[in-house]
Design a protein around this motif. Structure first.
Motif, PDB file in Angstrom:
ATOM      1  N   ASP A  59      32.181  33.840  24.099  1.00 31.44           N
ATOM      2  CA  ASP A  59      32.102  34.569  22.835  1.00 31.44           C
ATOM      3  C   ASP A  59      32.763  33.787  21.709  1.00 31.44           C
ATOM      4  O   ASP A  59      32.229  33.713  20.585  1.00 31.44           O
ATOM      5  N   ARG A  60      33.925  33.169  22.012  1.00 28.87           N
ATOM      6  CA  ARG A  60      34.577  32.352  20.979  1.00 28.87           C
ATOM      7  C   ARG A  60      33.709  31.162  20.591  1.00 28.87           C
ATOM      8  O   ARG A  60      33.615  30.815  19.401  1.00 28.87           O
ATOM      9  N   GLU A  61      33.059  30.517  21.571  1.00 29.57           N
ATOM     10  CA  GLU A  61      32.192  29.385  21.267  1.00 29.57           C
ATOM     11  C   GLU A  61      30.996  29.826  20.431  1.00 29.57           C
ATOM     12  O   GLU A  61      30.584  29.116  19.496  1.00 29.57           O
ATOM     13  N   ALA A  62      30.424  30.995  20.759  1.00 27.35           N
ATOM     14  CA  ALA A  62      29.298  31.487  19.967  1.00 27.35           C
ATOM     15  C   ALA A  62      29.716  31.772  18.528  1.00 27.35           C
ATOM     16  O   ALA A  62      28.979  31.462  17.572  1.00 27.35           O
ATOM     17  N   ARG A  63      30.902  32.348  18.353  1.00 30.74           N
ATOM     18  CA  ARG A  63      31.386  32.597  16.998  1.00 30.74           C
ATOM     19  C   ARG A  63      31.624  31.289  16.252  1.00 30.74           C
ATOM     20  O   ARG A  63      31.348  31.197  15.042  1.00 30.74           O
ATOM     21  N   ARG A  64      32.145  30.279  16.969  1.00 23.56           N
ATOM     22  CA  ARG A  64      32.372  28.988  16.307  1.00 23.56           C
ATOM     23  C   ARG A  64      31.059  28.357  15.869  1.00 23.56           C
ATOM     24  O   ARG A  64      30.937  27.834  14.750  1.00 23.56           O
ATOM     25  N   GLN A  65      30.049  28.404  16.741  1.00 22.02           N
ATOM     26  CA  GLN A  65      28.743  27.858  16.375  1.00 22.02           C
ATOM     27  C   GLN A  65      28.114  28.639  15.224  1.00 22.02           C
ATOM     28  O   GLN A  65      27.492  28.047  14.329  1.00 22.02           O
ATOM     29  N   HIS A  66      28.303  29.956  15.228  1.00 30.39           N
ATOM     30  CA  HIS A  66      27.763  30.758  14.134  1.00 30.39           C
ATOM     31  C   HIS A  66      28.445  30.414  12.815  1.00 30.39           C
ATOM     32  O   HIS A  66      27.793  30.289  11.765  1.00 30.39           O
ATOM     33  N   GLY A  67      29.778  30.236  12.852  1.00 22.76           N
ATOM     34  CA  GLY A  67      30.485  29.835  11.644  1.00 22.76           C
ATOM     35  C   GLY A  67      30.061  28.466  11.158  1.00 22.76           C
ATOM     36  O   GLY A  67      29.939  28.236   9.950  1.00 22.76           O
ATOM     37  N   ARG A  68      29.820  27.548  12.119  1.00 22.84           N
ATOM     38  CA  ARG A  68      29.355  26.209  11.737  1.00 22.84           C
ATOM     39  C   ARG A  68      27.981  26.271  11.077  1.00 22.84           C
ATOM     40  O   ARG A  68      27.718  25.592  10.071  1.00 22.84           O
ATOM     41  N   ALA A  69      27.089  27.111  11.638  1.00 24.76           N
ATOM     42  CA  ALA A  69      25.756  27.252  11.035  1.00 24.76           C
ATOM     43  C   ALA A  69      25.845  27.832   9.630  1.00 24.76           C
ATOM     44  O   ALA A  69      25.124  27.406   8.719  1.00 24.76           O
ATOM     45  N   GLU A  70      26.730  28.814   9.443  1.00 19.99           N
ATOM     46  CA  GLU A  70      26.887  29.389   8.103  1.00 19.99           C
ATOM     47  C   GLU A  70      27.436  28.354   7.126  1.00 19.99           C
ATOM     48  O   GLU A  70      27.016  28.309   5.967  1.00 19.99           O
ATOM     49  N   ALA A  71      28.388  27.513   7.609  1.00 19.70           N
ATOM     50  CA  ALA A  71      28.936  26.472   6.731  1.00 19.70           C
ATOM     51  C   ALA A  71      27.862  25.465   6.336  1.00 19.70           C
ATOM     52  O   ALA A  71      27.775  25.061   5.170  1.00 19.70           O
ATOM     53  N   LEU A  72      27.033  25.062   7.294  1.00 26.42           N
ATOM     54  CA  LEU A  72      25.950  24.136   6.978  1.00 26.42           C
ATOM     55  C   LEU A  72      24.961  24.759   6.011  1.00 26.42           C
ATOM     56  O   LEU A  72      24.430  24.078   5.103  1.00 26.42           O
ATOM     57  N   ASP A  73      24.697  26.046   6.167  1.00 24.29           N
ATOM     58  CA  ASP A  73      23.787  26.722   5.251  1.00 24.29           C
ATOM     59  C   ASP A  73      24.359  26.753   3.837  1.00 24.29           C
ATOM     60  O   ASP A  73      23.643  26.574   2.850  1.00 24.29           O
ATOM     61  N   GLU A  74      25.684  26.965   3.715  1.00 24.96           N
ATOM     62  CA  GLU A  74      26.304  26.965   2.400  1.00 24.96           C
ATOM     63  C   GLU A  74      26.238  25.583   1.758  1.00 24.96           C
ATOM     64  O   GLU A  74      26.000  25.450   0.553  1.00 24.96           O
ATOM     65  N   VAL A  75      26.460  24.522   2.579  1.00 27.19           N
ATOM     66  CA  VAL A  75      26.368  23.159   2.048  1.00 27.19           C
ATOM     67  C   VAL A  75      24.948  22.860   1.575  1.00 27.19           C
ATOM     68  O   VAL A  75      24.718  22.290   0.496  1.00 27.19           O
ATOM     69  N   ALA A  76      23.946  23.264   2.378  1.00 26.41           N
ATOM     70  CA  ALA A  76      22.561  23.038   1.980  1.00 26.41           C
ATOM     71  C   ALA A  76      22.221  23.778   0.699  1.00 26.41           C
ATOM     72  O   ALA A  76      21.523  23.250  -0.183  1.00 26.41           O
ATOM     73  N   GLN A  77      22.734  24.997   0.539  1.00 26.29           N
ATOM     74  CA  GLN A  77      22.486  25.768  -0.670  1.00 26.29           C
ATOM     75  C   GLN A  77      23.131  25.104  -1.880  1.00 26.29           C
ATOM     76  O   GLN A  77      22.539  25.043  -2.964  1.00 26.29           O
ATOM     77  N   ALA A  78      24.356  24.583  -1.674  1.00 28.88           N
ATOM     78  CA  ALA A  78      25.024  23.901  -2.786  1.00 28.88           C
ATOM     79  C   ALA A  78      24.270  22.640  -3.195  1.00 28.88           C
ATOM     80  O   ALA A  78      24.108  22.354  -4.393  1.00 28.88           O
ATOM     81  N   LEU A  79      23.786  21.881  -2.217  1.00 28.98           N
ATOM     82  CA  LEU A  79      23.011  20.673  -2.543  1.00 28.98           C
ATOM     83  C   LEU A  79      21.707  21.033  -3.249  1.00 28.98           C
ATOM     84  O   LEU A  79      21.282  20.364  -4.196  1.00 28.98           O
TER      85      LEU A  79
END
Length: 415
Positions: free
Chosen positions: A311-331
């Motif tokens: 569960d912790r790993e899934a949350r970490r991957q989900h947070g990483r995906a959200e961070a990448l999505d925010e970076v893509a939106q900013a670019l």
């Protein structure tokens, strides 16, 4: 230089000391109860009152072949034919070994002239007299029934005995057999299969009546002596001692069931769930023993830890995906032109052009900066959005049309 003990070691010693004091106080309460509630002494009978029937030849060999403790008794009848007592006739080797290990030496019958209830008065207040009388009169076997009783000692606390007892008619005698708890083969297999066992800790003399799965659940050697409650407290992790103390406090003093989890340190740490209940032969008396069910829940804890790690790993991957999505939106916001208010203005008719033709002034946005002023209000929509891909053409003050194009799959192009 002497090493200063840590706070954890000090707490562990205090916990063990408190546990020992709790058990010792309970032994004193049991001793007081046994003295005040013991049966009145019997008047010894004369030796000529009863002559026991002779034991048939070969009976002793048959008794020794029985795999459980066994004893032959015969009824003692009065002038009217009523049963007054039962006389001890013979016993097998297992019964002798049991009596030596559990019964005080000065209370062990040593001749066939011994009367059962005269020697052990407490037995008259158990189911055994009824079982013996019914088996004698009806010639029908009795049991199993649990017979619990205690034997007072000249010095020290009394001894508690608890057995599953059977009575069967055997000619002019009655065969009494017993075993300390259920030790059938199916019970052993079931206990090992589900990693569960039971045990009764006698508080008077510190003896233990364990099931045969006891050593397997606790990870002990099969031939090791079962630990009493004090040794059990010394075997578990120091952090588990307060939990064991609280559970025993609830059982001994509040007289209701309790449970706790005990961690057993070692090469492979074990987690044992202990569910305990009080054993009180008399409803108004003290707790004489602690009956427990022990369950090895180590695998459950490990599975829970694996689930929590996943569960912790899934949350970490989900947070990483959200961070990448925010970076893509900013670019995307940095490269692609934006409209005021985050939405394109309504389409409007551009002013008439007097400069170059649209064909000469159209350019595709390829990262090259175009000179010339522009205003956000001059944008106009030249094509409908297609999902997240779009293309827009603004009208500039110089009447030139410049296109901003996003990536659009070929399958979504419009003619």
């Amino acid at each position: 230089m002497e090493q200063v003990p840590s706070d954890r070691d000090a707490c562990s010693r205090l916990g063990l000391q408190a546990l020992g004091e709790l058990l010792e106080a309970q032994r004193e309460r049991i001793g007081t109860y046994a003295l005040t509630h013991g049966p009145p002494p019997h008047t010894p009978r004369a030796a000529s009152v009863f002559r026991p029937p002779p034991v048939p030849h070969g009976v002793q060999e048959l008794l020794d072949a029985v795999q459980t403790p066994a004893m032959l008794v015969s009824p003692v009848l009065d002038e009217r034919g009523d049963i007054r007592d039962f006389s001890y006739a013979a016993q097998n080797a297992r019964a002798h070994a049991y009596s030596v290990s559990r019964i005080p030496a000065d209370s062990i019958p040593r001749s066939s002239r011994v009367f059962l209830f005269e020697q052990f008065p407490v037995l008259e207040h158990t189911p055994l007299p009824r079982m013996l009388a019914y088996a004698w009169h009806e010639r029908v076997g009795q049991g199993p029934e649990v017979v619990e009783w205690f034997i007072s000692r000249p010095s020290g606390p009394p001894t508690r005995l608890s057995n599953e007892t059977y009575v069967a008619p055997c000619g002019e005698h009655l065969l009494v057999t017993w075993e300390p708890g259920d030790r059938s083969r199916m019970a052993i297999a079931a206990q090992k299969l589900v990693k569960t066992c039971w045990a009764e800790w006698n508080l008077t003399d510190g003896t233990v009546e364990p099931s045969l799965g006891f050593a397997h659940v606790l990870g002990l050697d099969e031939h090791a002596t079962p630990p009493d409650l004090t040794r059990l407290a010394a075997m578990i992790d120091a952090d588990s001692v307060p939990d064991l103390y609280q559970a025993l406090y609830e059982v001994l003093l509040r007289k209701h069931p309790s449970e706790c989890e005990l961690r057993m340190p070692g090469t492979h740490e074990r987690v044992i769930r202990m569910v305990a209940e009080p054993v009180r032969p008399q409803p108004t008396g003290p707790v004489w023993a602690v009956r427990t069910v022990l369950i090895d829940v180590t695998d459950d804890h490990r599975r829970r830890e694996r689930v929590e790690a996943a569960d912790r790993e899934a949350r970490r991957q989900h947070g990483r995906a959200e961070a990448l999505d925010e970076v893509a939106q900013a670019l995307r916001d940095a490269v692609v032109p934006r409209f005021r208010g985050n939405s394109p203005p309504a389409a409007s008719t551009p002013p008439p052009c007097t400069g170059p033709t649209p064909q000469d002034s159209v350019s595709v946005a390829t990262g090259t900066r175009h000179a010339g002023p522009r205003t956000d209000d001059s944008w106009s929509l030249s094509a409908t959005p297609a999902g997240t891909d779009w293309r827009r053409s603004p009208s500039w003050p110089d009447c030139a049309t410049r296109w901003a194009v996003s990536r659009i799959p070929r399958s979504r192009w419009k003619s």
